[in-house]
Design a protein around this motif. Structure first.
Motif, short mmCIF file in Angstrom:
data_model
loop_
_atom_site.label_atom_id
_atom_site.label_comp_id
_atom_site.label_asym_id
_atom_site.label_seq_id
_atom_site.Cartn_x
_atom_site.Cartn_y
_atom_site.Cartn_z
N SER A 1 -55.00 -21.24 -68.81
CA SER A 1 -53.71 -20.59 -69.06
C SER A 1 -52.60 -21.61 -69.22
CB SER A 1 -53.38 -19.67 -67.89
OG SER A 1 -53.32 -20.39 -66.69
N PRO A 2 -51.64 -21.39 -70.15
CA PRO A 2 -50.53 -22.32 -70.32
C PRO A 2 -49.69 -22.39 -69.05
CG PRO A 2 -50.72 -20.87 -72.21
CD PRO A 2 -51.65 -20.34 -71.16
N GLN A 3 -49.14 -23.59 -68.76
CA GLN A 3 -48.39 -23.77 -67.53
C GLN A 3 -46.97 -24.27 -67.72
OE1 GLN A 3 -49.09 -23.37 -64.31
NE2 GLN A 3 -51.26 -22.96 -64.25
N GLY A 4 -46.65 -25.02 -68.74
CA GLY A 4 -45.32 -25.57 -68.80
C GLY A 4 -44.75 -25.52 -70.18
N GLN A 5 -43.41 -25.57 -70.30
CA GLN A 5 -42.79 -25.48 -71.60
C GLN A 5 -41.47 -26.22 -71.59
OE1 GLN A 5 -41.72 -21.48 -72.71
NE2 GLN A 5 -42.04 -21.92 -74.85
N ARG B 1 -45.19 -16.72 -80.92
CA ARG B 1 -46.44 -17.36 -81.37
C ARG B 1 -47.17 -17.97 -80.18
NH1 ARG B 1 -45.75 -21.85 -84.96
NH2 ARG B 1 -47.92 -21.54 -85.56
N MET B 2 -46.42 -18.63 -79.29
CA MET B 2 -47.03 -19.23 -78.12
C MET B 2 -47.61 -18.16 -77.19
SD MET B 2 -44.23 -22.17 -77.30
CE MET B 2 -43.76 -23.34 -78.59
N ASN B 3 -46.87 -17.08 -77.04
CA ASN B 3 -47.37 -16.00 -76.19
C ASN B 3 -48.69 -15.44 -76.73
OD1 ASN B 3 -45.08 -16.33 -74.69
ND2 ASN B 3 -44.04 -14.49 -75.45
N ALA B 4 -48.75 -15.28 -78.06
CA ALA B 4 -49.97 -14.74 -78.67
C ALA B 4 -51.14 -15.70 -78.49
CB ALA B 4 -49.72 -14.47 -80.15
N ALA B 5 -50.85 -17.00 -78.54
CA ALA B 5 -51.91 -18.00 -78.45
C ALA B 5 -52.28 -18.35 -77.02
CB ALA B 5 -51.49 -19.27 -79.20
N TRP B 6 -51.27 -18.43 -76.15
CA TRP B 6 -51.48 -18.99 -74.82
C TRP B 6 -51.30 -18.01 -73.67
CZ3 TRP B 6 -47.52 -23.32 -76.25
CH2 TRP B 6 -48.10 -24.15 -77.23
N GLY B 7 -50.76 -16.84 -73.95
CA GLY B 7 -50.48 -15.90 -72.89
C GLY B 7 -48.99 -15.82 -72.59
N PRO B 8 -48.58 -15.03 -71.61
CA PRO B 8 -47.17 -14.77 -71.33
C PRO B 8 -46.37 -16.05 -71.06
CG PRO B 8 -48.56 -13.27 -70.10
CD PRO B 8 -49.48 -14.30 -70.70
N SER B 9 -45.09 -16.01 -71.44
CA SER B 9 -44.20 -17.15 -71.25
C SER B 9 -44.07 -17.54 -69.79
CB SER B 9 -42.81 -16.84 -71.81
OG SER B 9 -42.84 -16.65 -73.20
N GLU B 10 -44.23 -16.58 -68.88
CA GLU B 10 -44.10 -16.87 -67.46
C GLU B 10 -45.13 -17.88 -66.98
OE1 GLU B 10 -42.02 -13.22 -68.36
OE2 GLU B 10 -44.06 -13.91 -68.82
N LYS B 11 -46.18 -18.10 -67.78
CA LYS B 11 -47.21 -19.08 -67.41
C LYS B 11 -46.88 -20.47 -67.94
CE LYS B 11 -50.95 -15.71 -67.08
NZ LYS B 11 -52.33 -15.35 -67.52
#
Length: 378
Positions: free
Chosen positions: A184-188, A223-233
């Motif tokens: 899951s994505p973690q940082g932005q 686009r990031m949400n679709a690829a990596w999951g919710p922005s909260e991650k």
């Protein structure tokens, strides 16, 4: 397993927008804009360090000794500070060149001098651009193209067509991968290209982030949400050269004990975005709204431009922290404030782990060390 991991923890949107994201295989594909460059990675201990340089102002007074001496001093500072700090990534946050002062015939060659220490030390980096980078003798686009040509480890690039307006082409993001295979994505992180200055006919350019960038932030986040999951991650940082107009209200309530750092520059017309008159004040609001509403875990927004400020404060209306950089270059105005950099260090790729930041001066002394967590500025 680990050697085949191509996942991201950090994505940098530079000039106006930078993203930290945690590992996801999708970053191998359409969301990885740098398939032929080294993948940026959190260290094995989970840390990631950014050194922020700001307002270098190369190219002043090229007709006498003073200007080239300041450029040499700025280069010397970089060669002193960068090996000591050993960052994983560097950001040059605007006003690389004083474009109204240098000569048109050799203005882009100043980029070679600026990126020289970064090339020598093999430090990956990216640049944002400011009002002095759009002038009669230089443009943002010319600087970007020169940097791409002479700096193999530069991640600076141009925005998609139609994003940033005519004079703000440098809106982009840079992915950073996890040292481990985490799903899951973690940082932005986010950063944006701010126009300002004048064009090559001498006509004024707006100093606020173009409204098209606000739309782009929303689209890219989707686009990031679709690829990596919710922005909260994901967690995030943002970089923009001229501070948003909201900082004028922040300065009045600063508590130097709780919000440390040099506070010497008055904030008024010309010192923040869209501040030329009451009629245009707030034209950067779409950008500020888009950034703060679409990017959860936005740890802080960083700007340069005002050489006498280093402080950080919280905009309670958006619940986000704003920080000034540190005037790095010997060019540009100065009143004995010294020269240095701002460091930003993540101790973990977790999206909710707040980074630590501080000002490091050229001689090595450190001050204004804070943690950009939920308690700061409250």
């Amino acid at each position: 397993m680990k050697s085949s991991c191509l996942m991201n923890r950090l994505v940098l949107f530079i000039s106006a927008f930078v993203v930290l994201c945690n590992g996801t295989p999708v970053c191998r594909g359409v969301l990885d804009p740098y398939p032929n460059k080294p993948k940026l990675t959190f260290r094995d201990d989970g840390t990631f360090k950014i050194t922020l340089l700001s307002d270098l102002h190369f190219g002043e007074n090229p007709w006498d000794d003073w200007g080239p001496e300041q450029d040499a001093n700025s280069t010397k500072l970089m060669r002193t500070v960068l090996p000591d700090e050993n960052p994983d990534f560097a950001v040059i946050n605007g006003d690389l060149i004083t474009g109204e002062n240098t000569f048109r015939g050799n203005s882009t060659s100043l980029i070679d001098e600026i990126v020289g220490p970064l090339n020598e030390l093999k430090i990956t980096f990216a640049s944002s651009h400011g009002n002095h980078d759009n002038q009669v003798n230089i443009t943002h686009l010319e600087e970007i193209l020169r940097e791409q040509a002479v700096a193999p480890l530069s991640y600076t690039r141009t925005a998609p067509p139609g994003v940033g307006g005519e004079h703000g082409p440098g809106n982009y993001w840079v992915p950073v991968k996890s040292p481990l295979c985490v799903r899951s994505p973690q940082g932005q992180d986010h950063a944006k290209d701010l126009p300002g200055g004048v064009d090559q006919n001498g006509d004024a350019i707006p100093d606020w982030v173009d409204e098209s960038v606000a739309k782009w932030i929303k689209i890219e986040t989707q686009r990031m949400n679709a690829a990596w999951g919710p922005s909260e991650k994901r967690g995030a940082l943002a970089f923009v050269h001229i501070p948003p107009h909201v900082v004028q209200d922040l300065r009045g309530g600063l508590d130097s004990a709780k919000e440390p750092g040099l506070n010497a520059d008055e904030l008024g017309a010309g010192s923040s975005q869209a501040s030329g008159s009451d009629s245009v004040f707030g034209n950067d609001q779409p950008f500020w709204d888009a950034l703060t509403e679409n990017v959860p875990n936005l740890h802080a927004v960083f700007s340069g431009h005002d050489h006498g400020n280093e402080w950080c404060s919280r905009d309670n209306s958006k619940d986000v922290i704003f920080c000034f950089s540190k005037h790095t270059g010997y060019g540009g105005y100065d009143h004995g404030w010294g020269h240095g950099v701002r460091n930003i260090v993540f101790s973990s790729p977790s999206p909710t782990t707040a980074p630590e930041t501080w000002i490091r001066m050229e001689a090595g002394d450190v001050h204004a060390r804070i943690t950009l967590d939920e308690n700061y500025g409250r």
